[in-house]
Scaffold this motif. Structure first.
Motif, short mmCIF file in Angstrom:
data_model
loop_
_atom_site.label_atom_id
_atom_site.label_comp_id
_atom_site.label_asym_id
_atom_site.label_seq_id
_atom_site.Cartn_x
_atom_site.Cartn_y
_atom_site.Cartn_z
N GLY A 52 0.85 -1.41 -0.07
CA GLY A 52 0.03 -0.09 -0.05
C GLY A 52 0.90 1.29 -0.01
N ILE A 53 1.96 1.26 0.01
CA ILE A 53 3.24 2.39 -0.06
C ILE A 53 3.52 2.47 -1.44
N THR A 54 3.32 3.89 -1.95
CA THR A 54 3.92 4.35 -3.14
C THR A 54 5.07 5.28 -3.18
N LEU A 55 6.08 5.17 -3.69
CA LEU A 55 6.99 6.06 -3.58
C LEU A 55 6.78 7.03 -5.09
N TYR A 56 7.01 8.27 -4.73
CA TYR A 56 6.62 9.21 -5.72
C TYR A 56 7.81 9.73 -6.52
N LYS A 57 7.75 10.02 -7.56
CA LYS A 57 8.75 10.56 -8.66
C LYS A 57 9.53 11.80 -7.73
#
Length: 164
Positions: A52-57
């Motif tokens: 459920g974790i997203t790393l963003y640009k």
């Protein structure tokens, strides 16, 4: 040191085939690595599996090398100096990306091979000529300095005797 010739020289091929020396250096780098953490910047949005974790640009990600190297989850008795964990017959037990003294992957340290060879050669020559002993002034455990991102020690006091 039996790996050296009569002139005190050691062949490159011999130096690369000293498993215990490799293990001692690897364990030393695990316990007292040069970097406490490394940072990376996400090149694109990336979802971390089913977490459920997203790393963003553009987001900075810090990898806590010191914490990983001293984690009981990855290294039993993590504060003990146990070079055997890095011997060839045991290396398969090290979980990928939990040993990071030079980083890992495509952005690891480009000087890693040279640094390791330099350390092996230096240690081989020092061990051949000198014997080190603990003195009454030797601090055990070693006291680490706290600074920005590199590790260091307050002092190292040892007894040194020349070998015959």
């Amino acid at each position: 040191m039996s790996s050296m010739d009569t002139n005190g020289e050691i062949d490159y091929e011999v130096l690369t085939k000293l498993p215990f020396l490799d293990a001692v250096i690897a364990e030393t780098l695990r316990l007292h690595g040069p970097a406490i953490k490394i940072g990376r910047i996400a090149a694109e949005d990336y979802r971390l599996g089913g977490t459920g974790i997203t790393l963003y640009k553009g987001q900075i990600v810090e990898i806590p090398i010191y914490a990983i190297h001293h984690s009981e989850d990855y290294y039993p008795n993590p504060e003990k100096f146990i070079p055997d964990r890095f011997l060839p017959e045991n290396r398969h037990q090290i979980i990928p990306y939990t040993y990071l003294p030079f980083g890992s992957g495509p952005r690891n340290c480009i000087g890693m091979r040279f640094a390791l060879m330099e350390a092996k050669l230096g240690l081989a020559h020092i061990i051949r000529r000198f014997q080190f002993t603990r003195s009454p002034q030797t601090e055990v455990p070693i006291v680490l300095l706290k600074n920005s991102g590199l590790t260091g020690v307050k002092s190292v006091v040892l007894g040194i005797e020349t070998r015959d």
